[in-house]
Scaffold this active site. Structure first.
Site, PDB file in Angstrom:
ATOM      1  N   GLU A 108      -0.843  -2.700   6.837  1.00  0.00           N
ATOM      2  CA  GLU A 108      -0.397  -3.959   6.225  1.00  0.00           C
ATOM      3  C   GLU A 108      -0.236  -5.101   7.227  1.00  0.00           C
ATOM      4  O   GLU A 108      -0.507  -6.266   6.923  1.00  0.00           O
ATOM      5  CB  GLU A 108       0.926  -3.739   5.479  1.00  0.00           C
TER       6      GLU A 108
ATOM      7  N   HIS B  89       8.441   2.180  -5.099  1.00  0.00           N
ATOM      8  CA  HIS B  89       7.454   1.586  -5.994  1.00  0.00           C
ATOM      9  C   HIS B  89       8.123   0.735  -7.066  1.00  0.00           C
ATOM     10  O   HIS B  89       7.560   0.520  -8.127  1.00  0.00           O
ATOM     11  CB  HIS B  89       6.589   2.677  -6.654  1.00  0.00           C
TER      12      HIS B  89
END
Length: 799
Positions: free
Chosen positions: A531, A598
């Site tokens: 990322e 999540h």
């Protein structure tokens, strides 16, 4: 007798030698000037004229050699000891260097940041005020520097990656002012100790995989502040540690070069060969420049004699690059002692004049402010009811200050005004007006340009409402986005989309499903699980005029890429005082799903670290598409957080999908009511809507406001208008207590004066302080649910 052709050859050889000698002496002159700048600059800190200093002494010769091969169109992503490189390339002058040390807010004097960044933090403009990109191929470009170690590395990958795109992607050939067929190299510089940072390793790995023209120069002086290299680097050598990354005929990777930082001839030879190969092949390279020195230590904060042995200090004196270059010049009969002494004396004069001129340009307007203040102050001394002793003493202190600051002038005026609040007289009114004008002027110097202005601002994008065919059947949210991205990629050749699983499978929620096959692997592509450098790729591309959509798969993993977004992107407009733009769009998804990693809504983290970026929180995918259109019509960076549980909910497809815009900072009332105002965004809105249907059965009328964007937030103060009607307000979101809800509370209650219209105490309703537990019950007990909303609203109504 000498034949004519032999005479010509001798003349050409002599001319070539004379030019070579002239170039060498000019390089030595530059090295001496930069060294004198470092020595004088340190004194400026120690005498108090400057606050802090960190200098490039000991790196002069290597940086001069590197600068020879830095061409217009190339980009630097550098290290805060690159002053000599900046002087050698013409990016900066010694006078501008001193202006930056003094924090001169005038861009005419300090053109890199207007006094907002410390010394050796350089920048070049990339975008004009009219919204057009400059001819970057004619500029020796530098991305603005950052102090966090290795922070320059992720965006260096992106700057180099853009060259690969400009060379390989046919639709980019038309943008000849952005690239010359991808021939540009990104020159990244870093101190050896900082190669211990994960940023360095992730960048080098990605560069080796992608095969992009990234030239990384490691300045190795043997220490990381006081910590020797043996405690920093495996094998006590970064080039040895990276040997497994070396490119071979049958592998990717990068080339590795080692060279001594004091060896002028070897530096020029090594850099010339390495950079020439990179321009041709795009194979990245690491240049490990060893045996460098740091004559004044790490910075003005301390002395290196505390941690270096006498033997080491003696070696550093002998192998000082300037000293070694001087010896080499004499040994090769390129100059004589007298000439070198003259060069060295002239270098002192150049540095002294640069310091003097920069100081005078900095201090002159402040002294003018002092004189103006004294004039206004003296006019009030004799007024009735004025404490003349106080005013006289304040003016005396200001007059005696030999090196005044702007704050000294403002503090003097403010102290007089505070002490005489009730004194009414024209002279006092004049002083007050002067103070307010000066305060406004200085706030413009120090508090402006966090966001873009003019045509580059999202606030100036025309609003184009969405149009719908009422007879058309709703479709899944992900299909709305898929159709949108299909049109966008087809219509805008500067747009690229990439991230983990974005390419072949079309992202985990199918927003790009089938689009790589249609538009090609160069436009929509996968990346590794990294990322940090996904953000770096996007940053570098955006700095070079492309419009990247860089994806973080889930909002929870934004933390991996947060550092460059916070330190680089969010602060860029501010710290360059509006001369550099990075219109990256970061696409991600968050809020409710299942489990700790999540279902993230870390809005307080985002709001605290990304001021300077737009933060969009669309409630559905149609709104997201409109926000993308708005962002792409401007030149500002943004984070777009799509609702994770909204991709399979049904929506109407706008007819003008590729042209309609959603204004940023403008809330929308999505359910009108009279009893209470509920303010929220994103997925939580659906929970509140369900609660509202139940509350209506109890005779309670709720007005639901979708803020749509958190940065900017309700620029027209529409929420307070709703509060004037209902006199009750509840802020709801999925962040931790005191996070996003507290932010919205402060915006409405304090900035909009909402407290004036309350009949009952305002409330916030957020998630629990812990991460969300797994499963549907975990979600119910971790985040606001329908019953929570009903209970709080009923309590407020009954209060």
């Amino acid at each position: 007798m000498i034949e004519n052709n032999e005479l010509t050859m001798n003349m050409e050889s002599r001319l070539s030698f004379d030019e070579f000698r002239k170039e060498v002496l000019n390089d030595y002159r530059l090295a001496c000037e930069s060294r004198e700048v470092s020595l004088l600059a340190r004194k400026e800190v120690l005498t108090g004229k400057a606050k802090f200093g960190i200098f490039g002494d000991g790196k002069e010769v290597a940086q001069i050699a590197m600068a020879k091969y830095f061409q217009p169109g190339d980009f630097r992503s550098g290290y805060y000891r690159d002053q000599t490189f900046a002087f050698a390339t013409g990016i900066a002058t010694p006078e501008q260097f001193f202006s930056q040390m003094y924090a001169d807010p005038d861009l005419a004097n300090e053109p890199f940041s207007g006094g907002r960044q410390m010394n050796s933090h350089f920048a070049t403009p990339n975008l004009a005020k009219d919204g057009n990109w400059l001819d970057l191929t004619s500029i020796k470009n530098t991305a603005t520097d950052m102090s966090p170690t290795a922070a320059q590395m992720p965006r260096a990958l992106g700057l180099a990656f853009a060259s690969k795109l400009f060379r390989d992607v046919e639709v980019l050939k038309e943008f000849s002012k952005l690239s010359n067929n991808g021939n540009e190299i990104c020159f990244a510089t870093i101190g050896d100790a900082s190669t211990s940072e994960g940023h360095f390793w992730e960048t080098m790995n990605a560069a080796g995989v992608l095969q992009v023209p990234l030239a990384v120069f490691v300045w190795d002086d043997g220490y990381g502040i006081s910590v020797p290299r043996k405690y920093q680097t495996t094998k006590d050598s970064i080039s040895a540690a990276l040997e497994g990354f070396r490119k071979t005929e049958d592998s990717n990777g990068f080339d590795i070069y080692t060279v001594k930082g004091w060896d002028y001839a070897a530096l020029c030879e090594t850099f010339e060969a390495g950079i020439r190969k990179m321009r041709e092949t795009h194979i990245p390279a690491l240049f490990h420049v060893e045996e460098m020195t740091q004559p004044q230590g790490h910075s003005t904060s301390g002395s290196h004699e505390r941690y270096k042995s006498k033997e080491r200090l003696s070696w550093e004196k002998e192998f000082d690059c300037n000293h070694q270059m001087r010896q080499w010049i004499l040994e090769n009969a390129l100059s004589d002692e007298a000439t070198l002494l003259a060069v060295e004396a002239e270098a002192k004069t150049v540095a002294q004049n640069a310091r003097k001129n920069a100081w005078e340009k900095y201090i002159t307007p402040i002294r003018q402010q002092v004189q103006q203040m004294l004039s206004y102050g003296e006019a009030v001394v004799g007024l009735p009811d004025v404490n003349s002793d106080l005013v006289s003493e304040l003016l005396k202190e200001l007059r005696a200050n030999r090196e005044p600051l702007r704050r000294d002038v403002l503090k003097t005026a403010a102290t007089i005004l505070f002490a005489h609040r009730r004194v009414k007289a024209p002279a006092m009114d004049a002083l007050k007006q002067y103070y307010e004008n000066l305060l406004a002027s200085e706030k413009n110097n120090y508090n402006s340009l966090l966001y873009a202005e003019g045509v580059n601002s999202v606030q100036n994008v025309p609003v184009v409402p969405a149009e719908y065919d009422n007879s058309a059947l709703p479709i899944n949210g992900f299909e709305v986005l898929n159709k949108y991205f299909d049109q966008l990629i087809g219509n805008n050749p500067k747009v690229f989309a990439f991230g983990e699983d974005v390419g072949k499978i079309g992202d985990v929620n199918q927003g790009f499903a089938g689009l790589q096959q249609k538009h090609g692997k160069e436009r929509i592509f996968d990346t590794g699980i990294r990322e940090l450098t996904i953000m770096g790729q996007g940053i570098g591309m955006a700095l070079r005029g492309l419009r990247p959509i860089a994806e973080i798969q889930y909002l929870d993993y934004l933390i991996y890429g947060l550092q460059p977004l916070s330190d680089d992107v969010a602060s860029l407009q501010y710290r360059t005082k509006g001369i550099q733009y990075c219109p990256i769009i970061v696409r991600t998804r968050g809020h409710r799903l299942e489990g700790i990693w999540h279902s993230g809504s870390p809005m307080s983290m985002i709001l605290g670290s990304l001021r300077g970026m737009n933060v969009c929180v669309p409630r559905n995918m149609g709104q997201a598409a409109g926000m993308y259109n708005t962002l792409l019509a401007a030149n500002e960076p943004a984070l777009v957080i799509e609702s994770l549980n909204g991709y399979r909910l049904k929506e109407k497809l706008p007819l003008n999908l590729d042209t309609f815009t959603v204004p940023l900072g403008v809330p929308e009332v999505i359910h009108e009511g009279t009893d209470i105002t509920i303010v929220s965004y994103g997925s939580t809105l659906r929970v509140i809507e369900e609660a509202i249907r139940s509350l209506e059965k109890f005779g309670i009328s709720c007005e639901l406001v979708d803020v749509q964007t958190l940065l900017p937030f309700d620029i027209n103060h529409q929420i307070v208008e709703s509060l004037k009607k209902t006199n009750r307000i509840l802020f709801v979101d999925e962040d931790v207590p005191g996070g996003g809800t507290a932010y919205m509370f402060q915006q409405v209650m304090e900035l909009q004066g909402g407290y004036k219209w309350l009949d009952v105490a305002p409330r916030t309703l957020s998630a629990q302080a812990h991460r969300p537990a797994y499963g549907s019950d975990g979600d119910y007990f971790s985040k606001p649910n329908v019953e929570d909303v009903i209970r709080v609203v009923m309590e407020m109504i009954e209060e």
